[in-house]
Design an enzyme around this catalytic site. Structure first.
Site, PDB file in Angstrom:
ATOM      1  N   TRP A 265       2.039   0.795   4.417  1.00 18.84           N
ATOM      2  CA  TRP A 265       1.572   0.310   3.120  1.00 18.84           C
ATOM      3  C   TRP A 265       2.494  -0.804   2.666  1.00 18.84           C
ATOM      4  O   TRP A 265       3.562  -1.022   3.247  1.00 18.84           O
ATOM      5  CB  TRP A 265       1.515   1.438   2.090  1.00 18.84           C
ATOM      6  CG  TRP A 265       2.772   2.257   1.977  1.00 18.84           C
ATOM      7  CD1 TRP A 265       3.950   1.879   1.410  1.00 18.84           C
ATOM      8  CD2 TRP A 265       2.957   3.589   2.464  1.00 18.84           C
ATOM      9  NE1 TRP A 265       4.854   2.906   1.516  1.00 18.84           N
ATOM     10  CE2 TRP A 265       4.277   3.967   2.146  1.00 18.84           C
ATOM     11  CE3 TRP A 265       2.123   4.517   3.124  1.00 18.84           C
ATOM     12  CZ2 TRP A 265       4.803   5.223   2.479  1.00 18.84           C
ATOM     13  CZ3 TRP A 265       2.651   5.754   3.452  1.00 18.84           C
ATOM     14  CH2 TRP A 265       3.978   6.093   3.121  1.00 18.84           C
ATOM     15  N   GLU A 270       6.563  -8.106  -0.726  1.00 18.29           N
ATOM     16  CA  GLU A 270       5.868  -8.857   0.334  1.00 18.29           C
ATOM     17  C   GLU A 270       4.779  -9.736  -0.275  1.00 18.29           C
ATOM     18  O   GLU A 270       4.530 -10.851   0.172  1.00 18.29           O
ATOM     19  CB  GLU A 270       5.222  -7.904   1.343  1.00 18.29           C
ATOM     20  CG  GLU A 270       6.208  -7.010   2.072  1.00 18.29           C
ATOM     21  CD  GLU A 270       5.489  -6.133   3.084  1.00 18.29           C
ATOM     22  OE1 GLU A 270       5.206  -4.964   2.759  1.00 18.29           O
ATOM     23  OE2 GLU A 270       5.184  -6.628   4.189  1.00 18.29           O
TER      24      GLU A 270
HETATM   25  N1  ARG Z   1       4.592  -9.058   5.204  1.00 14.47           N
HETATM   26  C1  ARG Z   1       3.253  -8.972   5.696  1.00 14.47           C
HETATM   27  C2  ARG Z   1       2.263  -9.328   4.603  1.00 14.47           C
HETATM   28  O1  ARG Z   1       2.675  -9.579   3.515  1.00 14.47           O
HETATM   29  C3  ARG Z   1       2.926  -7.576   6.197  1.00 14.47           C
HETATM   30  C4  ARG Z   1       3.874  -7.012   7.209  1.00 14.47           C
HETATM   31  C5  ARG Z   1       3.765  -5.506   7.327  1.00 14.47           C
HETATM   32  N2  ARG Z   1       4.124  -4.887   6.089  1.00 14.47           N
HETATM   33  C6  ARG Z   1       4.058  -3.569   5.840  1.00 14.47           C
HETATM   34  N3  ARG Z   1       4.368  -3.169   4.656  1.00 14.47           N
HETATM   35  N4  ARG Z   1       3.720  -2.723   6.787  1.00 14.47           N
HETATM   36  O2  ARG Z   1       1.070  -9.325   4.773  1.00 14.47           O
END
Ligand code: ARG
Length: 398
Positions: A265, A270
């Site tokens: 998740w 991010e």
């Molecule tokens: N950083 C990437 C995005 O913002 C996703 C990478 C995987 N992240 C995770 N929380 N599993 O789309």
């Protein structure tokens, strides 16, 4: 779970991020399939003593490798290998729950149409009405002289990019290459919102890449709103709920699974400190700062910092209100240190890459900042497949 990494432009240029260039990298794998199989099976039988007679299994695998040049994992070996690949992901701060990864064993599938159907099923299972489940779907492996299928899309869910960065005009600039490729392959294009869902681009074994639209109900999204201010809702900001990396190769005991999409998740930063904020992504900070009435003519008003905090508040607030799993960087940093302690109690060292683990917002206010990590790379692992970056940019190799 992964952060978005230090500088996405490095990756776009096909060079490893600065941090990786500094760190010891494992060379190309020189070990034979048999050597790697032995290492993996010994690890598996050591950690799962109830799995039966390890020596007998080794003899079986050896015979199979001698005959076919590769071997088939049992479903339990596959599930263990996938979970340990997550455990070994040095860039991921969210590894406390590595044992809970659910594994869909679809190794019998290698054609694009079936894969598309199962990627859609993956997204529905993972979204789970908002209670996100960490999940991996494993399609057919590479075999000697017979490469397996490939997923060109970087993630199962991506937003189209129709032009250069900035201010919601053209979608996500990170995805302009694959958007152009999808259009060349015959995708009619989306409604031209800043958040058009891209089709999947999949390449079955021995097939050319094809596009497959995602049914709207397979893509859980959260409309963003700020707890006090109106701009988020007004601008129609949103993000998808399931981050599902689709173009990394799962490597277990000398067997490579080039199509094995997996998800955890999101951590709020991010989205709020990278996807919507980076100047080469949605680049929203100047716009937000202006709306907040901040002085953007000087760095020293800290307008970027203040806008960042409000954007990140909006992300966490909106996911919470929508009942969709998301973590924040303070909680996840503490969990990561718990993970390190727990693993140590089990006699295992956790590898980590500082520059990916430290959150892109308020780094030094989190405990993961104030220490160093062992950066040894271990197997099983998720590795970048050769050519994956170029494929995700829609570059058709000649
Ligand atoms: N950083 C990437 C995005 O913002 C996703 C990478 C995987 N992240 C995770 N929380 N599993 O789309």
């Amino acid at each position: 779970m992964y952060g978005t990494g230090p500088n996405p432009r490095d990756e776009a240029r096909g060079r490893p991020p600065a941090a990786l260039r500094r760190c010891p990298r494992p060379g190309p794998r020189t070990g034979s399939v048999w050597q790697e199989a032995q290492e993996f099976l010994r690890l598996y039988h050591r950690e799962e003593p109830r799995a039966g007679d390890g020596e007998k299994r080794l003899a079986e695998v050896r015979a199979e490798i001698e005959e076919r040049g590769t071997y088939r994992h049992t479903p339990d070996e596959l599930a263990f290998g996938a979970r340990v690949a997550w455990r070994n992901s040095n860039r991921c701060i969210g590894r406390l729950y590595w044992r809970a990864l659910q594994v869909r064993d679809l190794r019998q599938l290698d054609d694009a149409a079936s894969m598309a159907r199962e990627c859609v099923a993956h997204l529905r299972l993972a979204a789970n009405g908002g209670r996100i489940r960490p999940l991996i779907t494993v399609f057919a492996p590479d075999e000697p002289g017979r490469p397996g299928p490939r997923i060109w899309s970087e993630q199962l869910v991506r937003y189209a990019g129709y032009g250069p960065g900035g201010s919601l005009a053209h979608g996500d600039p990170r995805n302009t290459g694959i958007t152009a490729l999808a259009l060349r392959l015959g995708w009619p294009g989306g409604p031209r919102t800043p958040f058009d869902i891209l089709p999947l681009v999949l390449q079955g074994r021995g097939e050319e890449p094809r596009w497959f639209a995602l049914p709207p109900d397979a893509v859980l999204e959260v409309a963003l709103e700020h707890p006090e201010a109106g701009w988020c809702a007004e601008w129609g900001l949103r993000w998808h709920a399931v981050p599902a990396i689709a173009n990394m190769c799962l490597e277990i005991g000398g067997v490579r699974y080039p199509a094995a999409p997996f998800n955890g998740w999101y951590m709020g930063t991010e989205i709020g400190a990278r996807n919507l904020a980076d100047t080469d992504r949605y680049d929203l900070l100047p716009r937000i700062a202006e709306r907040l009435g901040l002085d953007i003519s000087t760095d020293r008003s800290l307008w970027k910092d203040r806008a960042l905090v409000e954007l990140n508040r909006a992300v966490l607030h909106s996911f919470d209100r929508a009942g969709v799993t998301i973590t924040d960087h303070h909680t996840e940093s503490r969990r990561f240190l718990t993970h390190i302690d727990r693993e140590r109690c089990r006699g295992r060292e956790v590898g980590a890459d500082w520059s990916w683990i430290v959150p892109p917002l308020s780094g030094a206010t989190t405990p993961v900042f104030h220490r160093t990590y062992d950066s040894t790379e271990r197997r099983p692992a998720f590795v970048h497949s050769p050519g994956a970056g170029a494929r995700a940019r829609g570059e058709y190799p000649g």
